[in-house]
Design a protein around this motif. Structure first.
Motif, PDB file in Angstrom:
ATOM      1  N   GLY A 172       0.777  -1.235   0.000  1.00 54.51           N
ATOM      2  CA  GLY A 172       0.000   0.000   0.000  1.00 54.51           C
ATOM      3  C   GLY A 172       0.805   1.279   0.000  1.00 54.51           C
ATOM      4  O   GLY A 172       0.225   2.357   0.003  1.00 54.51           O
ATOM      5  N   GLY A 173       2.127   1.167  -0.027  1.00 58.78           N
ATOM      6  CA  GLY A 173       2.935   2.373   0.017  1.00 58.78           C
ATOM      7  C   GLY A 173       3.293   2.956  -1.328  1.00 58.78           C
ATOM      8  O   GLY A 173       3.677   4.122  -1.418  1.00 58.78           O
ATOM      9  N   THR A 174       3.177   2.166  -2.375  1.00 59.58           N
ATOM     10  CA  THR A 174       3.631   2.626  -3.688  1.00 59.58           C
ATOM     11  C   THR A 174       2.705   2.135  -4.797  1.00 59.58           C
ATOM     12  O   THR A 174       1.918   1.210  -4.609  1.00 59.58           O
ATOM     13  N   GLY A 175       2.828   2.763  -5.963  1.00 60.33           N
ATOM     14  CA  GLY A 175       2.190   2.273  -7.179  1.00 60.33           C
ATOM     15  C   GLY A 175       0.693   2.089  -7.081  1.00 60.33           C
ATOM     16  O   GLY A 175      -0.045   2.927  -6.544  1.00 60.33           O
ATOM     17  N   ILE A 176       0.224   0.962  -7.600  1.00 57.89           N
ATOM     18  CA  ILE A 176      -1.207   0.663  -7.630  1.00 57.89           C
ATOM     19  C   ILE A 176      -1.768   0.534  -6.219  1.00 57.89           C
ATOM     20  O   ILE A 176      -2.899   0.938  -5.950  1.00 57.89           O
ATOM     21  N   GLY A 177      -0.990  -0.025  -5.309  1.00 60.22           N
ATOM     22  CA  GLY A 177      -1.462  -0.166  -3.930  1.00 60.22           C
ATOM     23  C   GLY A 177      -1.732   1.177  -3.288  1.00 60.22           C
ATOM     24  O   GLY A 177      -2.771   1.386  -2.651  1.00 60.22           O
ATOM     25  N   ARG A 178      -0.791   2.101  -3.435  1.00 64.86           N
ATOM     26  CA  ARG A 178      -0.973   3.450  -2.892  1.00 64.86           C
ATOM     27  C   ARG A 178      -2.189   4.116  -3.521  1.00 64.86           C
ATOM     28  O   ARG A 178      -3.032   4.693  -2.819  1.00 64.86           O
ATOM     29  N   ALA A 179      -2.291   4.045  -4.843  1.00 68.62           N
ATOM     30  CA  ALA A 179      -3.413   4.687  -5.534  1.00 68.62           C
ATOM     31  C   ALA A 179      -4.738   4.084  -5.105  1.00 68.62           C
ATOM     32  O   ALA A 179      -5.717   4.810  -4.881  1.00 68.62           O
TER      33      ALA A 179
ATOM     34  N   THR B  48       2.171   7.333   2.649  1.00 62.18           N
ATOM     35  CA  THR B  48       0.802   7.162   2.165  1.00 62.18           C
ATOM     36  C   THR B  48      -0.195   7.328   3.301  1.00 62.18           C
ATOM     37  O   THR B  48      -1.280   7.913   3.119  1.00 62.18           O
ATOM     38  N   ALA B  49       0.159   6.834   4.480  1.00 62.92           N
ATOM     39  CA  ALA B  49      -0.719   6.973   5.647  1.00 62.92           C
ATOM     40  C   ALA B  49      -0.994   8.446   5.950  1.00 62.92           C
ATOM     41  O   ALA B  49      -2.125   8.826   6.288  1.00 62.92           O
ATOM     42  N   ALA B  50       0.028   9.288   5.812  1.00 61.82           N
ATOM     43  CA  ALA B  50      -0.154  10.714   6.070  1.00 61.82           C
ATOM     44  C   ALA B  50      -1.138  11.332   5.071  1.00 61.82           C
ATOM     45  O   ALA B  50      -1.959  12.194   5.445  1.00 61.82           O
ATOM     46  N   GLU B  51      -1.088  10.886   3.826  1.00 64.26           N
ATOM     47  CA  GLU B  51      -2.025  11.391   2.819  1.00 64.26           C
ATOM     48  C   GLU B  51      -3.456  10.978   3.145  1.00 64.26           C
ATOM     49  O   GLU B  51      -4.399  11.747   2.972  1.00 64.26           O
ATOM     50  N   ILE B  52      -3.615   9.756   3.614  1.00 65.28           N
ATOM     51  CA  ILE B  52      -4.952   9.263   3.951  1.00 65.28           C
ATOM     52  C   ILE B  52      -5.483   9.962   5.194  1.00 65.28           C
ATOM     53  O   ILE B  52      -6.662  10.337   5.272  1.00 65.28           O
ATOM     54  N   GLU B  53      -4.616  10.164   6.161  1.00 70.10           N
ATOM     55  CA  GLU B  53      -5.025  10.866   7.378  1.00 70.10           C
ATOM     56  C   GLU B  53      -5.481  12.284   7.059  1.00 70.10           C
ATOM     57  O   GLU B  53      -6.432  12.803   7.662  1.00 70.10           O
TER      58      GLU B  53
END
Length: 256
Positions: free
Chosen positions: A17-24, A49-54
């Motif tokens: 979930g940190g990069t690429g398709i998972g992150r998106a 990525t967690a910071a973006e979601i938060e």
């Protein structure tokens, strides 16, 4: 009927979930209301990525996990339920593979490709299915590849593993759909990810050249696959299970 794409009140686990398709995919799910658990082996991209979601106002966990280990997959599920209360969606995105001549693959490289791209989904889907089946609902989305649908002499282990994932999707759907857990799969064509860019640099070609072989004339952006994940994760696909959707920009001049 309301918004059938809404993920409000749902908890999704996204591996890789940190990069690429998972992150998106994680960001698309969060934008539509889901709380998200990010899993992967590298902490830094997970935290970013967690910071973006938060920032979107969603609850989020970053859990360092090696999805090739069954015990860590179960710990990931247990942590999700302990911290966020339930588990509604699993996105098996973690994967990847090298390209090299068929006869140069070692036995260890073969096994690693199978473990990363197929065994990981086997371990985590079965662990996640237990609480989903107990609550009578859930959705599993496997991220596969067009390599699993084609002959790929330069990536035989990766292609074989992804073909297995396509088939495993159907088997799990047949076992669990009547009990409320749908299982679907997305076979991706070329997507602009760090992995593809690194491979292109290693092989000495421009990433965008790949897109010229399909009808769209370009490669996909990660969030375009993320919206496919949203479809399968949400009630928009409530009558869809056991399917592999080939998202590859349309057949090119050769018909593939």
């Amino acid at each position: 009927m309301g918004n059938r794409f809404s993920m409000a009140g749902r908890v999704a686990v996204v591996t890789g979930g940190g990069t690429g398709i998972g992150r998106a995919s994680a960001l698309v799910l969060a934008e539509h209301g889901a709380d998200v658990v990010l899993a992967g082996r590298r902490s830094e991209p997970l935290e970013e990525t967690a910071a973006e979601i938060e920032a979107l106002g969603r609850r989020v966990l970053a859990v360092r996990t090696d999805v090739m280990k069954a015990d860590e997959c179960r710990t990931l599920v247990d942590t999700t339920i302990a911290e966020l209360g339930h588990l509604d969606v699993l996105v098996n995105h973690a994967g990847g593979g090298a390209t090299k001549a068929l006869m140069t693959w070692t036995d260890d490289e073969w096994q690693h490709a199978l473990d990363l791209n197929l065994s990981s989904a086997w371990y985590l889907s079965r662990a996640a299915a237990e609480p989903m089946l107990a609550q009578g609902k859930g959705a599993i989305v496997n991220i596969s590849s067009g390599a699993g649908l084609l002959a790929m002499p330069q990536a035989p282990a990766y292609a074989a593993a992804k073909a297995g994932l396509n088939n495993l999707t159907g088997s799990m759907a047949a076992a669990w759909t009547r009990k409320g857990v749908r299982v679907n799969c997305i076979a991706c064509g070329a997507v602009r990810t760090p992995g593809l860019e690194a491979e292109a640099q290693h092989q000495g070609f421009a990433v965008d050249v790949i897109g010229q072989t399909n009808a769209s004339g370009r490669i996909a952006e990660p969030d375009e696959i993320g919206y496919g994940v949203l479809f399968f994760a949400s009630d928009a696909s409530s009558y869809c299970s056991g399917q592999t959707l080939y998202m590859h920009g349309g057949p090119g001049p050769a018909g593939v």
